[in-house]
Design an enzyme around this catalytic site. Structure first.
Site, PDB file in Angstrom:
ATOM      1  N   ASP A 172       0.992  -1.090  -0.008  1.00 54.33           N
ATOM      2  CA  ASP A 172       0.101  -0.104  -0.031  1.00 54.33           C
ATOM      3  C   ASP A 172       0.814   1.245   0.037  1.00 54.33           C
ATOM      4  O   ASP A 172       1.607   1.665   1.042  1.00 54.33           O
ATOM      5  CB  ASP A 172      -0.850  -0.077   1.261  1.00 54.33           C
ATOM      6  N   TYR A 223       2.701   9.938  -0.267  1.00 53.60           N
ATOM      7  CA  TYR A 223       3.768   9.414   0.276  1.00 53.60           C
ATOM      8  C   TYR A 223       5.029   9.622  -0.108  1.00 53.60           C
ATOM      9  O   TYR A 223       6.083   9.217   0.657  1.00 53.60           O
ATOM     10  CB  TYR A 223       3.509   7.831   0.724  1.00 53.60           C
ATOM     11  N   LYS A 257      -2.790   5.689  -4.305  1.00 55.95           N
ATOM     12  CA  LYS A 257      -3.858   6.310  -4.206  1.00 55.95           C
ATOM     13  C   LYS A 257      -3.649   7.957  -4.630  1.00 55.95           C
ATOM     14  O   LYS A 257      -2.504   8.823  -5.052  1.00 55.95           O
ATOM     15  CB  LYS A 257      -3.912   6.802  -2.586  1.00 55.95           C
ATOM     16  N   HIS A 316      -7.720   9.005  -2.349  1.00 58.66           N
ATOM     17  CA  HIS A 316      -7.151   9.199  -0.958  1.00 58.66           C
ATOM     18  C   HIS A 316      -8.069   9.608   0.033  1.00 58.66           C
ATOM     19  O   HIS A 316      -8.306   9.228   1.157  1.00 58.66           O
ATOM     20  CB  HIS A 316      -6.055   9.863  -0.909  1.00 58.66           C
TER      21      HIS A 316
END
Length: 277
Positions: free
Chosen positions: A46, A51, A76, A109
């Site tokens: 994930d 990120y 996402k 997200h």
């Protein structure tokens, strides 16, 4: 380590019952951590554009000995790319970062209801799925109302909704909505703010009874309530520990006692107001 069971999605695909969260696993160390997880047996990864580690995750997928078709890579869509055309642009950025031909699971997200473009983004998701660039499409941090609106306006029920979920915030009402709609629940922050949760008396008692660690108790609790936890760790030993939860089973009473720890969200993440760009 016992084999990892899977949960069926509403689109005919499936996900492993436990995945690896990768937030803050970046650079060369992040790549090595993800490769370690794959070697341990993880098959669900994930990540997210925000990120800033899609490159590290993608490199691990490309360098591992595990066949690509056995690995489910999730990413996402961030809020700054909400909207139909913007979503397609963001996906190409994600695909380039990963260095992969396709993404296995793509999620919105956050819904950002003030911006009110999440339905348009999901329509773009449908196009990406039709073109074979994405296998499964879903959302993250959506409420019942957001989910129903996506279904009503696109004709597609998201395969997944990834939400904050742990014994302090079991999300029973939302999980019931998911069950009714045929949506699989994924849990982010599955161990909560670890140090406090893992010292709760009930967690320690159950861990002692089953001769496992407190962390394993919590991960197993997720599995038994039908949610897919995504614990994050770059440590090989902890990765093994987090995945090794299929050799014991909690009783219904133990699950209920752990769920009884409910107190609410631990993070500033109310989907009606939280904004992430």
């Amino acid at each position: 380590m016992t084999g990892i069971p899977t949960l069926a999605l509403n689109d005919g695909h499936s996900l492993p019952a436990v995945g690896l969260g990768t937030y803050k696993l970046d650079g060369d160390e992040g790549t090595e951590a993800v490769k370690s997880a794959l070697a341990t047996g993880y098959r669900l990864l994930d990540t997210a554009l925000n990120y800033k580690n899609e490159d590290a995750v993608g490199r691990a997928v490309r360098e591992t000995d595990v066949p690509r078709d056995e690995i489910i890579v999730t990413s996402k869509l961030p809020g700054r790319f909400h909207g139909y055309d913007e979503t397609l642009k963001a996906f190409e950025e994600t695909r380039t970062n990963l260095g992969l031909e396709h993404v296995d699971l793509y999620l919105i997200h956050w819904p950002l209801p003030r911006i009110d473009k999440y339905v348009e983004s999901f329509k773009a998701f449908a196009k990406l799925r039709e073109e074979g660039l994405v296998t499964s499409i879903g959302v993250s941090n959506f409420t019942k109302e957001h989910l129903e609106r996506v279904r009503d306006e696109t004709g597609i029920v998201p395969a997944v909704n990834q939400v904050e979920l742990h014994p302090y915030f079991p999300q029973a009402a939302l999980r019931a909505v998911h069950a009714d709609l045929g949506i699989v629940t994924e849990s982010w922050s599955p161990i909560g703010k670890q140090s406090e949760l893992l010292t709760e008396d009930v967690i320690l008692e159950v861990a002692k009874a089953h001769e496992v660690s407190p962390t394993q108790v919590v991960v197993r609790w997720h599995v038994q309530i039908g949610a897919i936890p995504l614990p994050k760790s770059g440590d090989a030993g902890r990765q093994r520990e987090n995945l090794d939860v299929f050799g014991f089973e909690l009783t219904d009473e133990e699950v209920a006692r752990i769920s009884g720890l409910e107190r609410g969200r631990l993070w500033d993440g109310d989907p009606e107001t939280h904004e992430e760009f």
